[in-house]
Scaffold this motif. Structure first.
Motif, PDB file in Angstrom:
ATOM      1  N   PRO A 122       0.837  -1.211   0.000  1.00  0.00           N
ATOM      2  CA  PRO A 122       0.000   0.000   0.000  1.00  0.00           C
ATOM      3  C   PRO A 122       0.869   1.257   0.000  1.00  0.00           C
ATOM      4  CG  PRO A 122      -0.641  -1.543   1.751  1.00  0.00           C
ATOM      5  CD  PRO A 122       0.686  -1.999   1.230  1.00  0.00           C
ATOM      6  N   LYS A 144      -2.525   2.667  -4.275  1.00  0.00           N
ATOM      7  CA  LYS A 144      -2.537   4.007  -3.696  1.00  0.00           C
ATOM      8  C   LYS A 144      -3.713   4.171  -2.732  1.00  0.00           C
ATOM      9  CE  LYS A 144      -1.083   8.624  -4.755  1.00  0.00           C
ATOM     10  NZ  LYS A 144      -0.318   9.420  -5.713  1.00  0.00           N
ATOM     11  N   CYS A 145      -3.416   4.699  -1.555  1.00  0.00           N
ATOM     12  CA  CYS A 145      -4.420   4.865  -0.501  1.00  0.00           C
ATOM     13  C   CYS A 145      -4.418   6.334  -0.070  1.00  0.00           C
ATOM     14  CB  CYS A 145      -4.088   3.972   0.697  1.00  0.00           C
ATOM     15  SG  CYS A 145      -3.816   2.236   0.242  1.00  0.00           S
ATOM     16  N   GLN A 149      -9.120   7.871   3.055  1.00  0.00           N
ATOM     17  CA  GLN A 149      -9.160   6.593   3.773  1.00  0.00           C
ATOM     18  C   GLN A 149      -8.018   6.523   4.787  1.00  0.00           C
ATOM     19  OE1 GLN A 149      -8.744   4.982  -0.317  1.00  0.00           O
ATOM     20  NE2 GLN A 149      -7.471   3.385   0.623  1.00  0.00           N
ATOM     21  N   TYR A 151      -4.998   7.064   4.436  1.00  0.00           N
ATOM     22  CA  TYR A 151      -3.794   6.481   3.833  1.00  0.00           C
ATOM     23  C   TYR A 151      -3.668   4.980   4.125  1.00  0.00           C
ATOM     24  CZ  TYR A 151      -2.450  11.442   3.554  1.00  0.00           C
ATOM     25  OH  TYR A 151      -2.416  12.800   3.304  1.00  0.00           O
ATOM     26  N   LYS A 152      -4.810   4.295   4.360  1.00  0.00           N
ATOM     27  CA  LYS A 152      -4.789   2.865   4.683  1.00  0.00           C
ATOM     28  C   LYS A 152      -5.516   2.084   3.597  1.00  0.00           C
ATOM     29  CE  LYS A 152      -6.649   3.657   8.764  1.00  0.00           C
ATOM     30  NZ  LYS A 152      -7.191   3.448  10.138  1.00  0.00           N
ATOM     31  N   ILE A 153      -5.032   0.902   3.282  1.00  0.00           N
ATOM     32  CA  ILE A 153      -5.642   0.068   2.258  1.00  0.00           C
ATOM     33  C   ILE A 153      -6.928  -0.556   2.784  1.00  0.00           C
ATOM     34  CG2 ILE A 153      -4.415  -2.067   2.875  1.00  0.00           C
ATOM     35  CD1 ILE A 153      -4.111  -2.609  -0.158  1.00  0.00           C
ATOM     36  N   THR A 154      -7.916  -0.693   1.921  1.00  0.00           N
ATOM     37  CA  THR A 154      -9.160  -1.353   2.293  1.00  0.00           C
ATOM     38  C   THR A 154      -9.102  -2.817   1.860  1.00  0.00           C
ATOM     39  OG1 THR A 154     -10.266  -0.874   0.194  1.00  0.00           O
ATOM     40  CG2 THR A 154     -10.424   0.805   1.941  1.00  0.00           C
ATOM     41  N   GLN A 157      -9.674  -3.079  -1.866  1.00  0.00           N
ATOM     42  CA  GLN A 157      -8.486  -2.744  -2.657  1.00  0.00           C
ATOM     43  C   GLN A 157      -7.489  -3.901  -2.664  1.00  0.00           C
ATOM     44  OE1 GLN A 157      -7.517   1.050  -0.625  1.00  0.00           O
ATOM     45  NE2 GLN A 157      -7.395   1.961  -2.669  1.00  0.00           N
ATOM     46  N   TYR A 182      -4.051   0.771  11.939  1.00  0.00           N
ATOM     47  CA  TYR A 182      -5.223  -0.004  11.534  1.00  0.00           C
ATOM     48  C   TYR A 182      -5.998  -0.458  12.776  1.00  0.00           C
ATOM     49  CZ  TYR A 182      -3.576  -0.359   6.692  1.00  0.00           C
ATOM     50  OH  TYR A 182      -3.183  -0.084   5.403  1.00  0.00           O
TER      51      TYR A 182
END
Length: 399
Positions: A122, A144-145, A149, A151-154, A157, A182
């Motif tokens: 991420p 890209k996050c 959000q 700057y965190k991946i979902t 994603q 997280y």
């Protein structure tokens, strides 16, 4: 005779963070009053009890080789810490002690990757991750996050980024460079994808001791047996214990992975420094009061930096939840002028700050975000305020 050098080595990017630090040190050596926001290490000294353990190791002639994966006492101390702090059960055979957190990560990538395997990273990310993956013959895949959000991946994603070549996913919490953390719920959703896609997660938890605002640092491997089997939990004593120069990292991993990491290390470096291992036993087993005192001081600095940055023109930032970094969006400065000179990119902005205002910041192009800078608050409050005064002065000249 013309000798050909390694093409793989040629593709490795030099660390831009080290380059900025070198420039700041060069100016300091000339007697200039430089404020360096680039620090990736605590400005505190290693606690006395840990230093004393190192002295005792020398006095007691604990200066010989240990097992390649680390001395039994330290591997057991890591297991005890995993159980106490992370709610994780690892046996000593699943633990590998390495020459710092970077070495732990490098061992992990080398143990699991085959040529062409993809690793999802991420963005923003710590700039060494993709270079490590490439050195291990893997292929970094960036997701890209954005700030919307945190700057965190979902989980979506992550699932969408997986292919039949995906071998691993890199998770960093708290994050360098963003300081974001997280939640347990977010990790549970990511864990479902990791298990379903049957990939590894390299969980970099090096900043686990530095968490603020009553947030909890949750180890993803603690969320159930299935995700535990897919996780390589990486950590070390550098950041939380002010032991960066001692170079002790460690991991807990599935037994087959740990055996491979130990085998790789046995040929590359053999055991980590024996004296530092003894000191690390004391760090993990000894009193934690000084560690909490450092965390509280970082928290004071975090609040000052966040409040001051939030009041400045043209820039935006989020309140970090962990580590000791502020991630600053400077897109509002790009395209503007400073003393009739157009600021085209983040590197030009950093150059102006270091050369004209004696402030060193980290441009985050190599972290996957070309319109952000990273500021470390692992420096004194006096230095933080002085440096922020200079940045504010610069911003007030931009038009």
């Amino acid at each position: 005779m013309s000798l050909t050098l390694s093409e793989k080595a040629k593709r490795v990017k030099p660390s831009s963070t080290l380059a900025i630090t070198a420039k700041a040190n060069e100016l300091k050596a000339k007697g200039l009053d430089v404020v360096g926001f680039g620090a990736g290490e605590p400005d505190f000294m290693t606690p006395e009890n840990i230093k004393n353990a190192g002295h005792s190791a020398i006095d007691n002639n604990q200066t010989k080789y240990t097992a390649a994966a680390g001395m039994p006492a330290l591997r057991q101390a890591v297991c005890d810490k995993f159980k106490r702090f992370n709610n994780l059960i690892y046996e000593p055979a699943q633990v590998v002690i390495s020459n710092g957190g970077k070495h732990t990560l490098m061992n992990a990538f080398q143990a699991i990757l085959n040529p062409g395997d993809e690793v999802i990273i991420p963005a923003p990310y710590w700039l060494s991750y993709p270079e490590m993956v490439k050195l291990a013959d893997g292929v970094p895949v960036f997701v890209k996050c954005g700030v919307e959000q945190d700057y965190k991946i979902t989980a979506k994603q992550l699932a969408d980024a997986c292919t039949d070549k995906t071998k691993a996913f890199v998770l960093t919490s708290p994050s360098n460079p963003t300081g974001m953390l997280y939640s347990k719920a977010e990790l549970e959703e990511l864990a479902k994808v990791i298990v379903e896609k049957d990939i590894f997660v390299i969980s970099d938890e090096i900043y686990e001791n530095l968490v603020y605002d009553n947030n909890e640092c949750v180890s993803i491997a603690s969320l159930g047996e299935d995700i535990y089997k897919h996780t390589i939990t990486c950590c070390g004593v550098a950041k939380g214990y002010a032991m960066t120069g001692w170079r002790i990292g460690y991991c807990g991993a599935p037994l087959d992975v740990a055996k491979l990491m130990s085998s790789i290390q046995s040929h590359q470096t053999s055991n980590p420094n024996t004296i530092a291992q003894v000191a690390a036993v004391e760090a993990l087993n000894g009193p934690q009061d000084s560690i909490e005192a450092m965390r509280l001081e970082f928290d004071k600095r975090r609040i000052v930096m966040y409040e001051r940055l939030s009041s400045m023109p043209y820039i935006k930032t989020v309140k970090p939840q962990g580590a000791f970094y502020s991630f600053v969006d400077i897109s509002g400065v790009l395209g503007k002028t400073h003393k009739d000179v157009l600021i085209n990119n983040v590197s030009e902005l950093a150059k102006i700050l270091i050369e004209e205002y004696l402030v060193a910041v980290i441009p985050c192009t190599d972290f996957g975000f070309e319109d952000h800078i990273r500021l470390s608050y692992a420096i004194s409050l006096e230095q933080i305020n002085k440096g922020l005064d200079r940045i504010e002065k610069f911003l007030n000249t931009v038009c």
